[in-house]
Structures are given as structure tokens and as C-alpha cells.
Design a protein around this motif. Sequence first.
Motif: not given
Length: 87
Positions: A32-59
Motif C-alpha cells: 500500500x505504501x509503495x502503491x500510493x507513492x508511485x501511482x498517479x492516484x494515491x488511493x487507487x495505488x494504495x488499494x492495488x498495492x496493498x492487495x498485491x502485497x498481502x497476497x504475495x506476503x501470505x504466500x
Amino acid sequence: MKKILTILVLATALGACSQTEKGAAVGGLGGAAIGAAVAGDPVQGAVVGGAVGAVAGALIGHASESGQCRYRDRHGRVYVDRCPRGY
């Protein structure tokens, strides 16, 4: 002071989690932190980055728990023991 208390509460809460849960939490927060920092829309970047990061971290966390399963007894206590065969 507020930041230190927040970090302390989060670290204490993660201490009771399995490796899979810890990986999902850390991956989700980092993503979420990385997604918010690099995306054009910080909210959408945080949501997508958080979801991808959570799945990868769980695996990744689950991969480090080979052969261990979490069980809950009839009193609600959680314990870790060897997984059944074929699991």
C-alpha cells in the motif's frame, strides 16, 4: 509519541500471528505504501498495492510454515501442531 504507540500496538498484535498472517500484514502495508507513492492516484495505488502485497506476503509466509498447521480447540485456544498426512 503517537507514532511510537501505534508501532508498538501493531508489533504486539503481529506477535500472536502465524507466519502467513504476518507475511500478509507486512506485505499489505508495504504494498500500500509503495502503491500510493508511485501511482498517479494515491488511493487507487494504495488499494492495488496493498492487495498485491498481502497476497504475495501470505504466500511467502506460508512457504516458511511447511508441515505446521494451526488448530483451535473447543475452548477457543489456538495451537500449532504437525499437519495431517497428505495436507
